[in-house]
Scaffold this motif. Structure first.
Motif, mmCIF file in Angstrom:
data_model
loop_
_atom_site.group_PDB
_atom_site.id
_atom_site.type_symbol
_atom_site.label_atom_id
_atom_site.label_comp_id
_atom_site.label_asym_id
_atom_site.label_seq_id
_atom_site.Cartn_x
_atom_site.Cartn_y
_atom_site.Cartn_z
ATOM 1 N N SER A 3 32.285 5.054 5.828
ATOM 2 C CA SER A 3 31.067 4.335 6.189
ATOM 3 C C SER A 3 30.023 4.428 5.083
ATOM 4 O O SER A 3 29.908 5.451 4.395
ATOM 5 C CB SER A 3 30.498 4.879 7.498
ATOM 6 O OG SER A 3 31.357 4.591 8.587
ATOM 7 N N ARG A 4 29.246 3.367 4.956
ATOM 8 C CA ARG A 4 28.180 3.302 3.967
ATOM 9 C C ARG A 4 26.969 2.604 4.593
ATOM 10 O O ARG A 4 27.121 1.631 5.326
ATOM 11 C CB ARG A 4 28.611 2.517 2.722
ATOM 12 C CG ARG A 4 29.818 3.094 1.987
ATOM 13 C CD ARG A 4 29.461 4.380 1.248
ATOM 14 N NE ARG A 4 30.597 4.877 0.479
ATOM 15 C CZ ARG A 4 31.499 5.724 0.965
ATOM 16 N NH1 ARG A 4 31.423 6.138 2.227
ATOM 17 N NH2 ARG A 4 32.489 6.149 0.201
ATOM 18 N N ALA A 5 25.775 3.089 4.268
ATOM 19 C CA ALA A 5 24.529 2.423 4.633
ATOM 20 C C ALA A 5 23.751 2.210 3.348
ATOM 21 O O ALA A 5 23.317 3.173 2.707
ATOM 22 C CB ALA A 5 23.732 3.256 5.629
ATOM 23 N N LEU A 6 23.582 0.962 2.954
ATOM 24 C CA LEU A 6 23.039 0.631 1.643
ATOM 25 C C LEU A 6 21.732 -0.131 1.771
ATOM 26 O O LEU A 6 21.604 -1.031 2.607
ATOM 27 C CB LEU A 6 24.045 -0.211 0.851
ATOM 28 C CG LEU A 6 25.461 0.364 0.708
ATOM 29 C CD1 LEU A 6 26.353 -0.618 -0.026
ATOM 30 C CD2 LEU A 6 25.426 1.710 0.000
ATOM 31 N N HIS A 7 20.789 0.222 0.926
ATOM 32 C CA HIS A 7 19.510 -0.478 0.874
ATOM 33 C C HIS A 7 19.606 -1.596 -0.146
ATOM 34 O O HIS A 7 20.096 -1.388 -1.262
ATOM 35 C CB HIS A 7 18.400 0.509 0.497
ATOM 36 C CG HIS A 7 17.080 -0.137 0.266
ATOM 37 N ND1 HIS A 7 16.231 0.222 -0.768
ATOM 38 C CD2 HIS A 7 16.438 -1.135 0.944
ATOM 39 C CE1 HIS A 7 15.142 -0.517 -0.712
ATOM 40 N NE2 HIS A 7 15.236 -1.345 0.296
ATOM 41 N N ARG A 8 19.115 -2.793 0.229
ATOM 42 C CA ARG A 8 19.080 -3.930 -0.677
ATOM 43 C C ARG A 8 17.618 -4.293 -0.927
ATOM 44 O O ARG A 8 17.032 -5.086 -0.190
ATOM 45 C CB ARG A 8 19.861 -5.114 -0.095
ATOM 46 C CG ARG A 8 21.375 -4.864 -0.048
ATOM 47 C CD ARG A 8 21.921 -4.776 -1.458
ATOM 48 N NE ARG A 8 23.337 -4.439 -1.546
ATOM 49 C CZ ARG A 8 23.799 -3.287 -1.968
ATOM 50 N NH1 ARG A 8 22.947 -2.309 -2.283
ATOM 51 N NH2 ARG A 8 25.095 -3.055 -2.074
ATOM 52 N N PRO A 9 17.005 -3.683 -1.942
ATOM 53 C CA PRO A 9 15.570 -3.885 -2.178
ATOM 54 C C PRO A 9 15.243 -5.336 -2.512
ATOM 55 O O PRO A 9 16.078 -6.080 -3.040
ATOM 56 C CB PRO A 9 15.271 -2.960 -3.358
ATOM 57 C CG PRO A 9 16.578 -2.743 -4.040
ATOM 58 C CD PRO A 9 17.618 -2.804 -2.962
ATOM 59 N N GLY A 10 14.019 -5.717 -2.177
ATOM 60 C CA GLY A 10 13.560 -7.051 -2.506
ATOM 61 C C GLY A 10 14.023 -8.134 -1.559
ATOM 62 O O GLY A 10 13.848 -9.323 -1.837
ATOM 63 N N THR A 11 14.614 -7.742 -0.433
ATOM 64 C CA THR A 11 15.095 -8.726 0.531
ATOM 65 C C THR A 11 14.299 -8.610 1.816
ATOM 66 O O THR A 11 13.724 -7.569 2.135
ATOM 67 C CB THR A 11 16.581 -8.521 0.856
ATOM 68 O OG1 THR A 11 16.780 -7.210 1.406
ATOM 69 C CG2 THR A 11 17.434 -8.676 -0.384
ATOM 70 N N GLY A 12 14.293 -9.694 2.591
ATOM 71 C CA GLY A 12 13.729 -9.686 3.921
ATOM 72 C C GLY A 12 14.796 -9.401 4.957
ATOM 73 O O GLY A 12 15.932 -9.039 4.642
ATOM 74 N N HIS A 13 14.412 -9.595 6.208
ATOM 75 C CA HIS A 13 15.313 -9.278 7.318
ATOM 76 C C HIS A 13 16.600 -10.092 7.252
ATOM 77 O O HIS A 13 17.664 -9.598 7.627
ATOM 78 C CB HIS A 13 14.570 -9.548 8.630
ATOM 79 C CG HIS A 13 15.359 -9.303 9.862
ATOM 80 N ND1 HIS A 13 15.980 -8.096 10.124
ATOM 81 C CD2 HIS A 13 15.633 -10.114 10.923
ATOM 82 C CE1 HIS A 13 16.604 -8.170 11.303
ATOM 83 N NE2 HIS A 13 16.408 -9.378 11.795
ATOM 84 N N ARG A 14 16.526 -11.308 6.770
ATOM 85 C CA ARG A 14 17.716 -12.151 6.693
ATOM 86 C C ARG A 14 18.326 -12.073 5.299
ATOM 87 O O ARG A 14 18.518 -13.081 4.604
ATOM 88 C CB ARG A 14 17.352 -13.576 7.089
ATOM 89 C CG ARG A 14 16.918 -13.650 8.546
ATOM 90 C CD ARG A 14 16.771 -15.070 9.050
ATOM 91 N NE ARG A 14 16.612 -15.043 10.486
ATOM 92 C CZ ARG A 14 15.427 -14.997 11.116
ATOM 93 N NH1 ARG A 14 14.307 -14.998 10.400
ATOM 94 N NH2 ARG A 14 15.363 -14.961 12.427
ATOM 95 N N LEU A 15 18.652 -10.870 4.908
ATOM 96 C CA LEU A 15 19.147 -10.632 3.553
ATOM 97 C C LEU A 15 20.450 -11.362 3.285
ATOM 98 O O LEU A 15 20.738 -11.741 2.142
ATOM 99 C CB LEU A 15 19.301 -9.140 3.306
ATOM 100 C CG LEU A 15 20.165 -8.301 4.260
ATOM 101 C CD1 LEU A 15 21.620 -8.258 3.817
ATOM 102 C CD2 LEU A 15 19.622 -6.894 4.378
ATOM 103 N N HIS A 16 21.261 -11.554 4.310
ATOM 104 C CA HIS A 16 22.536 -12.253 4.109
ATOM 105 C C HIS A 16 22.334 -13.739 3.855
ATOM 106 O O HIS A 16 23.166 -14.374 3.203
ATOM 107 C CB HIS A 16 23.442 -12.053 5.322
ATOM 108 C CG HIS A 16 22.918 -12.647 6.589
ATOM 109 N ND1 HIS A 16 21.649 -12.404 7.048
ATOM 110 C CD2 HIS A 16 23.492 -13.506 7.483
ATOM 111 C CE1 HIS A 16 21.458 -13.069 8.174
ATOM 112 N NE2 HIS A 16 22.556 -13.739 8.446
ATOM 113 N N GLU A 17 21.239 -14.299 4.355
ATOM 114 C CA GLU A 17 20.938 -15.705 4.089
ATOM 115 C C GLU A 17 20.195 -15.871 2.758
ATOM 116 O O GLU A 17 20.384 -16.865 2.055
ATOM 117 C CB GLU A 17 20.097 -16.282 5.214
ATOM 118 C CG GLU A 17 20.852 -16.405 6.522
ATOM 119 C CD GLU A 17 19.980 -16.976 7.617
ATOM 120 O OE1 GLU A 17 19.702 -18.190 7.593
ATOM 121 O OE2 GLU A 17 19.553 -16.202 8.503
ATOM 122 N N GLU A 18 19.340 -14.913 2.451
ATOM 123 C CA GLU A 18 18.602 -14.982 1.187
ATOM 124 C C GLU A 18 19.527 -14.832 -0.017
ATOM 125 O O GLU A 18 19.333 -15.497 -1.042
ATOM 126 C CB GLU A 18 17.525 -13.895 1.160
ATOM 127 C CG GLU A 18 16.423 -14.101 2.183
ATOM 128 C CD GLU A 18 15.346 -13.028 2.097
ATOM 129 O OE1 GLU A 18 15.333 -12.274 1.104
ATOM 130 O OE2 GLU A 18 14.512 -12.950 3.009
#
Length: 283
Positions: A234-249
């Protein structure tokens, strides 16, 4: 047929990609949205995987029950869909409320879920936010629930979020069924048994036996989830610079993260990134 008559609801879904491919994917959208969330990801993912993308009950083209529009009921619908289509165990992918839905599915039907992937899931909020979330749940039951939903949605973006994403979700919420928004939000954060706020989130996220990949726009909640995930993969990764809809952005990044974690070769250009409007030339 793109519709499945399940117990209690008629569900719209699409089924793409090679039926016999390993690691079939189940893509689950968030609160007040529908499976159009995944249009930028589907071509690349379906190139090597079977991909089911349903509209949850009360959302999109699926039926709208008068009651039981909760993440747990939605997870039961998905279990019935997977059994009907003979799909599973799947990699269950969920955004926001969809992260709760696939979590319930993984906990309650581990035979149908081999792995979990979440994008900014709707759990792990600090205990101190519980009163504010309860007030929001009350306001969604009030005289202007759509205005409340739009105000909540406004917190989902950054200055870099493409304007089309804001416009798309505003239109979806304007068309949403108010009782579905109210019931599902309260079930996530305010009702008895809700798992959106810690410490209830600890047992919910930590109880999954499947490997989990969680992608977060918030560094604090990513750090929290690392402490509770049980499986060594398992991994929990932070994606800086994104909003809540990071998968769409950043759909290309999301596809690459997902395929890399699954061990599949990630194509160099797995999807087309949404294009921002170019400014008109000076005249």
């Amino acid at each position: 047929m793109p519709f499945a008559d399940l117990p209690g609801v008629r569900m719209f879904y699409t089924d793409d990609g090679p039926a016999a491919a390993p690691d079939p994917l189940l893509l689950v959208h968030g609160w007040g949205a529908d499976s159009h969330e995944w249009v930028h990801h589907l071509p690349a993912l379906a190139a090597g995987h079977r991909v089911l993308a349903p509209d949850l009950r009360g959302h999109g083209y699926s039926g709208v029950p008068d009651r039981d529009n909760t993440p747990r009921a939605m997870a039961a619908d998905l279990a019935a869909l997977l059994e009907l289509t003979g799909t599973g165990p799947v990699v269950a992918v969920g955004h926001s409320m969809g992260g709760q839905v696939v979590g319930h599915l993984a906990l309650e039907r581990p035979d149908l879920v081999g792995a979990v992937v979440t994008a900014d899931p709707a759990y792990g909020y600090a205990r101190g936010l519980a009163p504010a979330l309860a007030r929001m749940a009350d306001e969604l039951r009030g005289p202007d629930p759509i205005a409340t939903a739009l105000a909540l949605d406004a917190w989902d973006y950054t200055d870099d979020t493409p304007p089309w994403i804001r416009a798309w979700h505003t239109r979806r919420l304007l068309a949403a069924r108010p009782h579905v928004l109210a019931e599902s939000f309260a079930a996530m954060f305010a009702d008895a048994g809700a798992v959106g706020v810690r410490p209830a989130s600890d047992a919910f996220a930590g109880g999954r036996t499947q490997p989990t990949l969680s992608l977060w726009s918030d560094a604090g909640r990513a750090g929290w989830e690392r402490t509770v995930l049980a499986h060594p993969r398992s991994r929990a990764l932070h994606r800086p610079g994104t909003g809540h809809r990071l998968h769409e952005e950043r759909p290309g990044d999301f596809v690459r993260d997902l395929l890399h974690w699954l061990g599949a070769p990630a194509p160099e250009r797995p999807t087309t990134e949404p294009q921002r409007p170019r400014p008109a030339p000076d005249r």
